[in-house]
Design a protein around this motif. Structure first.
Motif, mmCIF file in Angstrom:
data_model
loop_
_atom_site.group_PDB
_atom_site.id
_atom_site.type_symbol
_atom_site.label_atom_id
_atom_site.label_comp_id
_atom_site.label_asym_id
_atom_site.label_seq_id
_atom_site.Cartn_x
_atom_site.Cartn_y
_atom_site.Cartn_z
ATOM 1 N N VAL A 288 34.287 41.401 45.988
ATOM 2 C CA VAL A 288 34.356 40.959 44.595
ATOM 3 C C VAL A 288 34.766 39.494 44.491
ATOM 4 O O VAL A 288 34.927 38.982 43.381
ATOM 5 C CB VAL A 288 35.341 41.836 43.787
ATOM 6 N N GLY A 289 34.931 38.816 45.604
ATOM 7 C CA GLY A 289 35.362 37.424 45.592
ATOM 8 C C GLY A 289 34.356 36.515 44.906
ATOM 9 O O GLY A 289 33.158 36.533 45.219
ATOM 10 N N GLY A 290 34.813 35.723 43.937
ATOM 11 C CA GLY A 290 33.946 34.804 43.214
ATOM 12 C C GLY A 290 32.930 35.476 42.317
ATOM 13 O O GLY A 290 31.921 34.858 41.939
ATOM 14 N N ARG A 291 33.175 36.720 41.939
ATOM 15 C CA ARG A 291 32.230 37.482 41.125
ATOM 16 C C ARG A 291 32.869 37.886 39.798
ATOM 17 O O ARG A 291 34.099 37.851 39.621
ATOM 18 C CB ARG A 291 31.795 38.769 41.857
ATOM 19 N N ILE A 292 32.021 38.298 38.869
ATOM 20 C CA ILE A 292 32.476 38.916 37.624
ATOM 21 C C ILE A 292 32.577 40.416 37.877
ATOM 22 O O ILE A 292 31.589 41.054 38.250
ATOM 23 C CB ILE A 292 31.497 38.635 36.474
ATOM 24 N N ALA A 293 33.756 40.994 37.700
ATOM 25 C CA ALA A 293 33.969 42.424 37.931
ATOM 26 C C ALA A 293 33.816 43.176 36.615
ATOM 27 O O ALA A 293 34.476 42.851 35.623
ATOM 28 C CB ALA A 293 35.341 42.672 38.535
ATOM 29 N N ALA A 308 46.091 48.054 36.335
ATOM 30 C CA ALA A 308 46.366 47.950 37.778
ATOM 31 C C ALA A 308 45.106 47.570 38.549
ATOM 32 O O ALA A 308 45.154 46.752 39.479
ATOM 33 C CB ALA A 308 46.922 49.278 38.287
ATOM 34 N N ALA A 309 43.963 48.151 38.151
ATOM 35 C CA ALA A 309 42.710 47.810 38.824
ATOM 36 C C ALA A 309 42.347 46.349 38.602
ATOM 37 O O ALA A 309 41.855 45.674 39.518
ATOM 38 C CB ALA A 309 41.593 48.712 38.317
ATOM 39 N N ALA A 310 42.593 45.840 37.386
ATOM 40 C CA ALA A 310 42.296 44.434 37.103
ATOM 41 C C ALA A 310 43.148 43.503 37.950
ATOM 42 O O ALA A 310 42.658 42.475 38.448
ATOM 43 C CB ALA A 310 42.520 44.162 35.613
ATOM 44 N N GLU A 311 44.415 43.833 38.138
ATOM 45 C CA GLU A 311 45.287 43.003 38.971
ATOM 46 C C GLU A 311 44.803 42.971 40.423
ATOM 47 O O GLU A 311 44.811 41.927 41.078
ATOM 48 C CB GLU A 311 46.720 43.526 38.897
ATOM 49 N N ILE A 312 44.365 44.129 40.912
ATOM 50 C CA ILE A 312 43.863 44.190 42.292
ATOM 51 C C ILE A 312 42.598 43.358 42.438
ATOM 52 O O ILE A 312 42.426 42.613 43.415
ATOM 53 C CB ILE A 312 43.613 45.654 42.694
ATOM 54 N N LEU A 313 41.709 43.453 41.457
ATOM 55 C CA LEU A 313 40.465 42.689 41.525
ATOM 56 C C LEU A 313 40.731 41.188 41.438
ATOM 57 O O LEU A 313 40.043 40.393 42.092
ATOM 58 C CB LEU A 313 39.531 43.131 40.396
ATOM 59 N N GLU A 315 43.418 39.726 42.579
ATOM 60 C CA GLU A 315 43.933 39.361 43.894
ATOM 61 C C GLU A 315 42.812 39.230 44.921
ATOM 62 O O GLU A 315 42.910 38.433 45.854
ATOM 63 C CB GLU A 315 44.941 40.419 44.362
ATOM 64 N N ARG A 316 41.742 40.015 44.740
ATOM 65 C CA ARG A 316 40.623 39.970 45.686
ATOM 66 C C ARG A 316 39.633 38.867 45.349
ATOM 67 O O ARG A 316 38.615 38.724 46.030
ATOM 68 C CB ARG A 316 39.887 41.312 45.707
ATOM 69 N N GLY A 317 39.874 38.094 44.292
ATOM 70 C CA GLY A 317 39.051 36.924 44.031
ATOM 71 C C GLY A 317 38.112 37.012 42.851
ATOM 72 O O GLY A 317 37.345 36.069 42.607
ATOM 73 N N ALA A 318 38.107 38.093 42.081
ATOM 74 C CA ALA A 318 37.255 38.174 40.889
ATOM 75 C C ALA A 318 37.779 37.198 39.836
ATOM 76 O O ALA A 318 38.982 37.141 39.590
ATOM 77 C CB ALA A 318 37.249 39.594 40.342
ATOM 78 N N TYR A 319 36.868 36.420 39.237
ATOM 79 C CA TYR A 319 37.340 35.412 38.285
ATOM 80 C C TYR A 319 37.214 35.857 36.831
ATOM 81 O O TYR A 319 37.762 35.207 35.935
ATOM 82 C CB TYR A 319 36.609 34.089 38.512
ATOM 83 N N LYS A 320 36.505 36.948 36.556
ATOM 84 C CA LYS A 320 36.460 37.527 35.220
ATOM 85 C C LYS A 320 36.376 39.039 35.349
ATOM 86 O O LYS A 320 35.716 39.554 36.255
ATOM 87 C CB LYS A 320 35.249 37.012 34.432
ATOM 88 N N ILE A 321 37.040 39.734 34.431
ATOM 89 C CA ILE A 321 37.093 41.196 34.510
ATOM 90 C C ILE A 321 36.760 41.771 33.141
ATOM 91 O O ILE A 321 37.417 41.455 32.137
ATOM 92 C CB ILE A 321 38.479 41.681 34.979
ATOM 93 N N TYR A 322 35.730 42.613 33.121
ATOM 94 C CA TYR A 322 35.322 43.320 31.917
ATOM 95 C C TYR A 322 35.505 44.816 32.145
ATOM 96 O O TYR A 322 35.377 45.298 33.266
ATOM 97 C CB TYR A 322 33.850 43.051 31.592
#
Length: 397
Positions: A288-293, A308-313, A315-322
């Motif tokens: 998920v690094g450098g991706r939109i999750a 909690a899932a958003a925080e993990i994502l 940390e793994r490098g996702a720059y936007k979370i929907y």
């Protein structure tokens, strides 16, 4: 000589007026019945979806009064004739779930006793759908509710994205389980910039099938969050490990198996013990690094797991979370937790009223699904096939 009577024969006379019945009433044309759309909600906010559906259908909302008396009993008064007609009851489920259920049951029974031809419940979010499996010494409440609806007089149900598709087997009448995924996928394509750089995420292995369906339709990658922070429904203890009660009687009565003092059915025989589950440390299967999750699910209620899932994502490098979900219950402190979290946007449909939550959290967005519900009502009344509404829908969707 017989008397000749002038004038045409009685059977040859054409009647310009419709035949009259006794007491002056004309004969009604009952070959094709009409239909009415009612709302069984007593709160104004819960009738918004019903108003949008009737606007699309070009009909007026049925005249009825639903209210709570001083002692909190529900009363329903239908203000127009429904005899011989198809009746559609639109019932959205607000926070007060039990009151909404009673309103629906009483409304259905009132229409049944008023000689409605068919009573179809339009319940976009079916309540108690999470309680569709036996837990410990509880009950399958969803099946109980299905039996109550049938007893009240419902003959058909239109719903959307049941928590488990097997719930349809609880009913003794037809159930049309519509899908909201086409509307949510359209939102992703039109409202999320650079969605081609996105990845679909399942917040637990149990949600992987739904996430895979989105990923395949959008031609995107798939990631799954797995580990000890998740607690899926299948991991709950069913309460059948408790030891039997101690026996005070001596001797063998012949009506039960003889047991030793250690509760072994027969001496020298021991049943194998199921090993306890031990989940690995939380991991994200997929890059998920450098991706939109984009996390997809059917219900978003208590949002702790999503936060909690958003925080993990992150940390793994996702720059936007929907987060995309069909039913936005958003109970308790959900708006505040979403506002303070790493989640950028929560997109839900209007199957459940959530205007108050939107005022508390501007990150919450709404997708209107009244179009497909209105089309389902039109097709059922006209006796048309529902296959068009399920085109390209697979078994696992």
């Amino acid at each position: 000589m017989p008397i000749r009577r002038f004038g045409a024969h009685k059977s040859l006379v054409s009647h310009s007026q419709p035949p009259k019945l006794s007491y002056g009433y004309t004969k009604m044309n009952v070959s094709k019945s009409g239909y009415r759309v009612f709302s069984a909600n007593s709160t104004t906010a819960s009738t918004e979806l019903a108003k949008k559906i009737t606007e699309r259908l070009g009909v007026e909302l049925g005249k009825s009064v639903v209210y709570q008396e001083a002692n909190r009993e529900t009363r329903v008064d239908v203000k127009e004739s429904v005899r011989g007609q198809d009746i559609f009851i639109i019932q959205t489920i607000p926070r007060d779930v039990n009151t909404a259920i009673m309103e629906l049951l009483i409304m259905a029974y009132a229409l049944k006793t008023s000689c409605a031809k068919n009573i179809i419940g339009v319940i976009p979010y079916f309540p108690y759908s999470k309680q569709c499996k036996m837990r410990k010494r509880g009950s399958i409440v969803c099946k109980l509710l299905a039996s109550m609806l049938a007893k009240a007089g419902l003959t058909h149900i239109i719903t959307m994205d049941l928590h488990q598709k097997e719930i349809q087997g609880f009913f003794s009448f037809p159930v049309d389980n519509l899908r909201a995924s086409p509307f949510l996928i359209q939102y992703i394509q039109e409202e999320i910039p650079d969605y081609r750089n996105a990845i679909i995420v399942a917040k637990s292995p149990s949600a992987a099938k739904r996430a895979q369906s989105y990923a395949e339709r959008l031609r995107l990658g798939l990631a799954v969050i797995h580990g000890e922070a998740q607690c899926s429904e299948s991991d709950m203890a069913d309460g059948r490990h408790s030891p039997p009660s101690s026996r005070t009687t001596t001797g063998h009565t012949g009506l039960e198996l003889p047991c030793s003092r250690h509760h072994v059915p027969f001496p020298g025989i021991e049943l194998p013990i199921m090993m306890a589950k031990e989940k690995p440390p939380i991991t994200v299967v997929g890059d998920v690094g450098g991706r939109i999750a984009i996390i997809v699910d059917d219900i978003i209620d208590d949002v702790e797991d999503f936060v909690a899932a958003a925080e993990i994502l992150k940390e793994r490098g996702a720059y936007k979370i929907y987060i995309m979900a069909t039913h936005g219950l958003l109970s308790a402190e959900a708006p505040r937790l979403i506002e303070e979290s790493a989640i950028d946007e929560v997109v839900v449909t209007n199957t459940v009223p959530h205007e108050v939550q939107k005022l508390q959290c501007p990150k919450i967005k709404t997708v209107d699904v009244s179009m497909i519900l209105a089309e389902a009502i039109r097709r059922i009344h006209n006796g048309e096939s529902m296959a068009y509404l399920f085109r390209n829908i697979a078994v696992d969707d």
